[in-house]
Design a protein around this motif. Structure first.
Motif, mmCIF file in Angstrom:
data_model
loop_
_atom_site.group_PDB
_atom_site.id
_atom_site.type_symbol
_atom_site.label_atom_id
_atom_site.label_comp_id
_atom_site.label_asym_id
_atom_site.label_seq_id
_atom_site.Cartn_x
_atom_site.Cartn_y
_atom_site.Cartn_z
ATOM 1 N N ASN A 1 0.672 -1.328 -0.018
ATOM 2 C CA ASN A 1 0.058 -0.071 -0.136
ATOM 3 C C ASN A 1 0.832 1.305 0.041
ATOM 4 O O ASN A 1 0.385 2.583 -0.580
ATOM 5 C CB ASN A 1 -0.996 0.054 1.225
ATOM 6 C CG ASN A 1 -1.881 -1.023 1.289
ATOM 7 O OD1 ASN A 1 -2.228 -1.593 0.144
ATOM 8 N ND2 ASN A 1 -2.384 -1.483 2.240
ATOM 9 N N ILE A 2 2.049 1.057 0.680
ATOM 10 C CA ILE A 2 2.977 2.254 0.710
ATOM 11 C C ILE A 2 4.372 1.790 0.461
ATOM 12 O O ILE A 2 4.651 0.733 0.989
ATOM 13 C CB ILE A 2 2.895 3.014 1.976
ATOM 14 C CG1 ILE A 2 3.640 4.337 1.937
ATOM 15 C CG2 ILE A 2 3.157 2.255 3.245
ATOM 16 C CD1 ILE A 2 2.805 5.671 2.297
ATOM 17 N N THR A 3 5.314 2.442 -0.173
ATOM 18 C CA THR A 3 6.556 2.056 -0.225
ATOM 19 C C THR A 3 7.545 2.945 0.394
ATOM 20 O O THR A 3 7.338 4.366 0.633
ATOM 21 C CB THR A 3 7.141 2.191 -1.717
ATOM 22 O OG1 THR A 3 6.772 3.548 -2.400
ATOM 23 C CG2 THR A 3 6.237 1.193 -2.471
ATOM 24 N N ILE A 4 8.675 2.486 1.091
ATOM 25 C CA ILE A 4 9.724 3.330 1.417
ATOM 26 C C ILE A 4 10.379 3.926 0.571
ATOM 27 O O ILE A 4 11.057 3.428 -0.036
ATOM 28 C CB ILE A 4 10.356 2.311 2.807
ATOM 29 C CG1 ILE A 4 9.505 1.719 3.520
ATOM 30 C CG2 ILE A 4 11.599 3.451 3.457
ATOM 31 C CD1 ILE A 4 10.109 0.853 4.541
ATOM 32 N N LEU A 5 10.846 5.272 0.663
ATOM 33 C CA LEU A 5 11.636 5.889 0.245
ATOM 34 C C LEU A 5 12.804 6.244 0.744
ATOM 35 O O LEU A 5 13.249 6.763 1.639
ATOM 36 C CB LEU A 5 11.021 7.475 -0.352
ATOM 37 C CG LEU A 5 9.599 7.281 -0.946
ATOM 38 C CD1 LEU A 5 9.110 8.779 -0.817
ATOM 39 C CD2 LEU A 5 9.499 6.643 -2.233
ATOM 40 N N LYS A 6 14.078 5.649 0.258
ATOM 41 C CA LYS A 6 15.398 5.425 0.590
ATOM 42 C C LYS A 6 16.063 6.752 0.137
ATOM 43 O O LYS A 6 16.179 6.730 -1.004
ATOM 44 C CB LYS A 6 16.194 4.342 0.654
ATOM 45 C CG LYS A 6 15.452 3.061 1.380
ATOM 46 C CD LYS A 6 16.017 2.963 2.699
ATOM 47 C CE LYS A 6 15.668 1.643 3.388
ATOM 48 N NZ LYS A 6 16.599 1.445 4.434
ATOM 49 N N GLU A 7 16.848 7.655 1.149
ATOM 50 C CA GLU A 7 17.435 8.532 0.474
ATOM 51 C C GLU A 7 19.158 8.224 0.696
ATOM 52 O O GLU A 7 20.013 8.143 -0.266
ATOM 53 C CB GLU A 7 17.393 9.861 1.338
ATOM 54 C CG GLU A 7 16.198 10.528 1.186
ATOM 55 C CD GLU A 7 16.124 11.711 2.013
ATOM 56 O OE1 GLU A 7 16.563 11.961 3.119
ATOM 57 O OE2 GLU A 7 14.954 12.379 1.871
ATOM 58 N N THR A 8 19.606 7.541 1.652
ATOM 59 C CA THR A 8 20.760 6.752 1.874
ATOM 60 C C THR A 8 20.849 5.498 2.400
ATOM 61 O O THR A 8 19.676 5.010 2.697
ATOM 62 C CB THR A 8 21.850 7.683 2.645
ATOM 63 O OG1 THR A 8 21.028 7.648 3.983
ATOM 64 C CG2 THR A 8 21.789 9.241 2.229
ATOM 65 N N ALA A 9 21.832 4.764 2.308
ATOM 66 C CA ALA A 9 21.813 3.461 2.734
ATOM 67 C C ALA A 9 21.673 3.178 4.101
ATOM 68 O O ALA A 9 20.859 2.310 4.724
ATOM 69 C CB ALA A 9 23.366 2.802 2.405
ATOM 70 N N LYS A 10 22.069 4.481 4.890
ATOM 71 C CA LYS A 10 21.791 4.205 6.366
ATOM 72 C C LYS A 10 20.356 4.999 6.863
ATOM 73 O O LYS A 10 20.262 4.994 8.002
ATOM 74 C CB LYS A 10 23.186 5.203 7.175
ATOM 75 C CG LYS A 10 24.283 4.683 6.950
ATOM 76 C CD LYS A 10 25.557 5.399 7.448
ATOM 77 C CE LYS A 10 26.988 4.767 7.633
ATOM 78 N NZ LYS A 10 28.046 5.703 8.353
ATOM 79 N N SER A 11 20.015 5.326 5.927
ATOM 80 C CA SER A 11 18.381 6.102 6.306
ATOM 81 C C SER A 11 17.433 5.099 6.637
ATOM 82 O O SER A 11 17.624 3.940 5.958
ATOM 83 C CB SER A 11 17.776 6.999 5.024
ATOM 84 O OG SER A 11 16.821 7.414 5.479
#
Length: 85
Positions: free
Chosen positions: A39-49
């Motif tokens: 239903n929702i996706t995670i938006l990753k900015e960096t590998a550690k985020s």
């Protein structure tokens, strides 16, 4: 949805929310269930985020989930289903 979107438009709220903050607001199990269901996706900015989630999408999904729960809460379960099984 309208109130949250207005706050986003006027810069009072960010359009994205961190995953830990979303889990605090909407509940850990709910967020994990919505992510697993797609239903929702995670938006990753960096590998550690931890990632971010779209705030407007969360409001819509939470409202839809609440409407479904209210449907079942107000349904009359006095009908005896067992006699027809």
């Amino acid at each position: 949805m309208g109130y949250a979107q207005a706050l986003i438009d006027y810069g009072k709220l960010t359009p994205y929310i961190s995953v830990p903050e979303a889990k605090l607001l909407y509940g850990r199990k709910s967020i994990e269930r919505w992510i697993k269901a797609g239903n929702i996706t995670i938006l990753k900015e960096t590998a550690k985020s931890n990632g971010k989630l779209d705030r407007a999408a969360l409001v819509i999904i939470a409202a839809a989930s609440l409407n479904i729960m209210n449907l079942f809460l107000h349904f009359d379960f006095s009908f005896d289903f067992i006699q027809y099984l």
